[in-house]
Scaffold this motif. Structure first.
Motif, PDB file in Angstrom:
ATOM      1  N   PHE A  88       0.872  -1.252   0.163  1.00 29.07           N
ATOM      2  CA  PHE A  88      -0.065  -0.117  -0.044  1.00 29.07           C
ATOM      3  C   PHE A  88       0.879   1.256  -0.035  1.00 29.07           C
ATOM      4  CE2 PHE A  88      -1.979   3.610   2.235  1.00 29.07           C
ATOM      5  CZ  PHE A  88      -2.968   3.644   1.630  1.00 29.07           C
ATOM      6  N   ALA A  89       1.745   1.255   0.887  1.00 28.75           N
ATOM      7  CA  ALA A  89       2.385   2.573   1.207  1.00 28.75           C
ATOM      8  C   ALA A  89       3.835   2.384   0.759  1.00 28.75           C
ATOM      9  CB  ALA A  89       2.489   3.092   2.800  1.00 28.75           C
ATOM     10  N   TYR A  90       4.392   1.258   0.593  1.00 27.42           N
ATOM     11  CA  TYR A  90       6.057   0.959   0.024  1.00 27.42           C
ATOM     12  C   TYR A  90       5.879  -0.331  -0.707  1.00 27.42           C
ATOM     13  CZ  TYR A  90       6.486  -1.855   4.121  1.00 27.42           C
ATOM     14  OH  TYR A  90       6.565  -2.757   5.322  1.00 27.42           O
ATOM     15  N   GLY A  91       6.886  -0.684  -1.212  1.00 29.81           N
ATOM     16  CA  GLY A  91       7.172  -1.948  -1.662  1.00 29.81           C
ATOM     17  C   GLY A  91       6.784  -1.998  -3.365  1.00 29.81           C
ATOM     18  N   SER A  92       7.063  -3.036  -4.148  1.00 28.85           N
ATOM     19  CA  SER A  92       7.044  -2.791  -5.492  1.00 28.85           C
ATOM     20  C   SER A  92       5.574  -2.462  -6.152  1.00 28.85           C
ATOM     21  CB  SER A  92       7.330  -4.376  -6.145  1.00 28.85           C
ATOM     22  OG  SER A  92       6.308  -5.345  -5.435  1.00 28.85           O
ATOM     23  N   THR A  93       4.573  -2.655  -5.182  1.00 30.49           N
ATOM     24  CA  THR A  93       3.277  -2.298  -5.604  1.00 30.49           C
ATOM     25  C   THR A  93       2.590  -1.235  -4.651  1.00 30.49           C
ATOM     26  OG1 THR A  93       2.203  -4.099  -4.318  1.00 30.49           O
ATOM     27  CG2 THR A  93       2.639  -4.385  -7.009  1.00 30.49           C
ATOM     28  N   GLY A  94       3.454  -0.833  -3.758  1.00 31.96           N
ATOM     29  CA  GLY A  94       3.102   0.303  -2.472  1.00 31.96           C
ATOM     30  C   GLY A  94       3.275   1.593  -3.069  1.00 31.96           C
ATOM     31  N   ASP A  95       2.442   2.088  -4.068  1.00 38.66           N
ATOM     32  CA  ASP A  95       2.559   3.371  -4.759  1.00 38.66           C
ATOM     33  C   ASP A  95       1.225   4.577  -4.358  1.00 38.66           C
ATOM     34  OD1 ASP A  95       0.726   2.155  -6.187  1.00 38.66           O
ATOM     35  OD2 ASP A  95       1.455   2.664  -8.075  1.00 38.66           O
ATOM     36  N   LYS A  96       0.286   3.776  -3.407  1.00 39.41           N
ATOM     37  CA  LYS A  96      -0.917   4.615  -2.976  1.00 39.41           C
ATOM     38  C   LYS A  96      -0.632   5.947  -2.440  1.00 39.41           C
ATOM     39  CE  LYS A  96      -2.974   1.123  -4.446  1.00 39.41           C
ATOM     40  NZ  LYS A  96      -1.892   0.066  -4.835  1.00 39.41           N
ATOM     41  N   LEU A  97       0.378   6.313  -1.945  1.00 41.53           N
ATOM     42  CA  LEU A  97       0.762   7.374  -1.233  1.00 41.53           C
ATOM     43  C   LEU A  97       1.876   8.538  -2.170  1.00 41.53           C
ATOM     44  CD1 LEU A  97       1.163   6.543   2.472  1.00 41.53           C
ATOM     45  CD2 LEU A  97      -0.771   7.254   1.166  1.00 41.53           C
ATOM     46  N   ARG A  98       2.125   7.868  -3.165  1.00 41.68           N
ATOM     47  CA  ARG A  98       3.233   8.281  -4.145  1.00 41.68           C
ATOM     48  C   ARG A  98       2.724   9.714  -4.489  1.00 41.68           C
ATOM     49  NH1 ARG A  98       7.664   6.422  -5.183  1.00 41.68           N
ATOM     50  NH2 ARG A  98       6.928   4.410  -4.898  1.00 41.68           N
ATOM     51  N   GLY A  99       3.460  10.777  -4.385  1.00 42.83           N
ATOM     52  CA  GLY A  99       3.082  12.196  -4.906  1.00 42.83           C
ATOM     53  C   GLY A  99       2.247  13.077  -3.973  1.00 42.83           C
ATOM     54  N   LYS A 100       1.749  12.636  -2.854  1.00 40.79           N
ATOM     55  CA  LYS A 100       0.795  13.279  -1.917  1.00 40.79           C
ATOM     56  C   LYS A 100       1.686  14.166  -1.229  1.00 40.79           C
ATOM     57  CE  LYS A 100      -3.088  10.017  -1.952  1.00 40.79           C
ATOM     58  NZ  LYS A 100      -3.971  10.707  -2.706  1.00 40.79           N
ATOM     59  N   LYS A 101       0.947  15.453  -0.983  1.00 43.59           N
ATOM     60  CA  LYS A 101       2.015  16.122  -0.397  1.00 43.59           C
ATOM     61  C   LYS A 101       1.555  15.817   1.404  1.00 43.59           C
ATOM     62  CE  LYS A 101       1.253  19.777  -3.631  1.00 43.59           C
ATOM     63  NZ  LYS A 101       2.481  19.183  -4.420  1.00 43.59           N
ATOM     64  N   PHE A 102       2.815  16.071   2.097  1.00 38.73           N
ATOM     65  CA  PHE A 102       2.700  15.529   3.455  1.00 38.73           C
ATOM     66  C   PHE A 102       3.256  16.548   4.172  1.00 38.73           C
ATOM     67  CE2 PHE A 102       4.575  13.952   7.230  1.00 38.73           C
ATOM     68  CZ  PHE A 102       3.653  13.183   7.669  1.00 38.73           C
ATOM     69  N   ILE A 103       2.765  17.361   5.294  1.00 42.00           N
ATOM     70  CA  ILE A 103       2.876  18.335   6.144  1.00 42.00           C
ATOM     71  C   ILE A 103       3.097  17.667   7.560  1.00 42.00           C
ATOM     72  CG2 ILE A 103       2.364  20.431   7.247  1.00 42.00           C
ATOM     73  CD1 ILE A 103       0.849  20.960   4.513  1.00 42.00           C
ATOM     74  N   HIS A 104       4.087  17.928   8.419  1.00 35.40           N
ATOM     75  CA  HIS A 104       3.962  17.465   9.647  1.00 35.40           C
ATOM     76  C   HIS A 104       4.137  18.861  10.632  1.00 35.40           C
ATOM     77  CE1 HIS A 104       6.952  15.417  12.919  1.00 35.40           C
ATOM     78  NE2 HIS A 104       5.839  15.568  13.258  1.00 35.40           N
ATOM     79  N   SER A 105       3.055  18.838  11.474  1.00 41.05           N
ATOM     80  CA  SER A 105       2.659  19.737  12.434  1.00 41.05           C
ATOM     81  C   SER A 105       3.069  19.121  13.679  1.00 41.05           C
ATOM     82  CB  SER A 105       1.420  20.096  12.049  1.00 41.05           C
ATOM     83  OG  SER A 105       1.008  21.290  12.985  1.00 41.05           O
ATOM     84  N   TYR A 106       3.418  19.698  14.636  1.00 44.76           N
ATOM     85  CA  TYR A 106       3.666  19.285  15.827  1.00 44.76           C
ATOM     86  C   TYR A 106       3.814  20.492  16.877  1.00 44.76           C
ATOM     87  CZ  TYR A 106       8.666  19.653  15.035  1.00 44.76           C
ATOM     88  OH  TYR A 106      10.122  20.090  14.747  1.00 44.76           O
ATOM     89  N   THR A 107       3.537  20.060  18.193  1.00 45.15           N
ATOM     90  CA  THR A 107       3.691  20.786  19.149  1.00 45.15           C
ATOM     91  C   THR A 107       4.918  20.207  20.521  1.00 45.15           C
ATOM     92  OG1 THR A 107       1.841  20.097  20.764  1.00 45.15           O
ATOM     93  CG2 THR A 107       1.467  21.891  19.170  1.00 45.15           C
ATOM     94  N   THR A 108       5.433  21.178  21.297  1.00 48.46           N
ATOM     95  CA  THR A 108       6.237  20.719  22.151  1.00 48.46           C
ATOM     96  C   THR A 108       6.025  21.378  23.596  1.00 48.46           C
ATOM     97  OG1 THR A 108       7.856  22.614  21.879  1.00 48.46           O
ATOM     98  CG2 THR A 108       8.152  20.436  20.563  1.00 48.46           C
ATOM     99  N   GLY A 109       5.947  21.059  24.591  1.00 55.74           N
ATOM    100  CA  GLY A 109       5.963  21.716  26.132  1.00 55.74           C
ATOM    101  C   GLY A 109       7.117  22.504  26.187  1.00 55.74           C
ATOM    102  N   SER A 110       8.109  22.197  25.841  1.00 54.96           N
ATOM    103  CA  SER A 110       9.363  22.809  26.029  1.00 54.96           C
ATOM    104  C   SER A 110       9.611  24.086  24.998  1.00 54.96           C
ATOM    105  CB  SER A 110      10.761  22.023  26.262  1.00 54.96           C
ATOM    106  OG  SER A 110      10.426  21.197  27.059  1.00 54.96           O
ATOM    107  N   GLY A 111      10.474  25.267  25.421  1.00 52.48           N
ATOM    108  CA  GLY A 111      10.490  26.141  24.246  1.00 52.48           C
ATOM    109  C   GLY A 111      11.530  25.894  23.291  1.00 52.48           C
ATOM    110  N   ALA A 112      11.652  26.785  22.132  1.00 48.04           N
ATOM    111  CA  ALA A 112      12.399  26.528  21.047  1.00 48.04           C
ATOM    112  C   ALA A 112      14.015  26.291  21.488  1.00 48.04           C
ATOM    113  CB  ALA A 112      12.416  27.621  20.167  1.00 48.04           C
ATOM    114  N   ALA A 113      14.425  27.054  22.506  1.00 53.43           N
ATOM    115  CA  ALA A 113      15.665  27.012  22.946  1.00 53.43           C
ATOM    116  C   ALA A 113      15.956  25.607  23.049  1.00 53.43           C
ATOM    117  CB  ALA A 113      16.024  27.638  23.936  1.00 53.43           C
TER     118      ALA A 113
END
Length: 173
Positions: A88-113
């Motif tokens: 599905f996602a990888y392998g010789s026939t796993g191309d279902k996600l190929r070309g889709k735009k992916f964004i990673h959004s996350y939060t942290t408790g600690s500050g940027a420093a």
């Protein structure tokens, strides 16, 4: 453009930033939000076919979560282990996600420093590598640091601005 948000937070009920960010995403007419812990509590069995279909139908995929011990929550890891299958996602026939735009959004408790230098590079590394391995078009990481409500009285405003920034970025694609 159809946007799929995969959200995971082990403690969503007490998350100040997470709730605000989800509200902004849910208000977008072309955003579908999947709250994994709400849909699959306690890492319940995942409806793999349904989740794979949701991914296939999306043009843009956003993973949003807090950082726990320099990684994603257990629910999101479980989701990836089950849904991102060989063929599905990888392998010789796993191309279902190929070309889709992916964004990673996350939060942290600690500050940027806290995450300056190498630690800041580690946070998005696993999902950036996973997106690349699946042939997705990695659009970048959107971190929001310092979201511990006990020490930051501005969490709601900062979380709202963060979500709006992500939405604006999606609209620019």
């Amino acid at each position: 453009m159809k946007v799929l948000v995969i959200y995971s937070h082990s403690y969503h009920d007490t998350s100040h930033a997470g709730k605000v960010i989800l509200d902004v995403f849910k208000a977008q007419p072309d955003f579908e939000v999947r709250n994994l812990e709400e849909i699959y509590p306690n890492c319940a069995p995942i409806d793999i076919a349904l989740e794979q279909q949701r991914l296939v139908e999306a043009d843009v995929i956003i993973f949003h979560h807090p950082i726990f011990w320099f990684n994603m929550p257990a629910g999101l890891k479980h989701y990836m282990d089950e849904v991102f299958q060989y063929g599905f996602a990888y392998g010789s026939t796993g191309d279902k996600l190929r070309g889709k735009k992916f964004i990673h959004s996350y939060t942290t408790g600690s500050g940027a420093a806290t995450f300056a230098g190498e630690l800041g590079e580690i946070l998005p590394a696993a999902l950036k590598a996973s997106a690349g391995f699946c042939g997705m078009d990695y659009q970048g990481a959107f971190p929001l640091y310092g979201q511990l409500a006990l020490t930051n009285p501005n969490v709601p405003a900062e979380a709202k601005a963060h979500a709006e920034r992500v939405v604006e970025f999606v609209r620019s694609l």
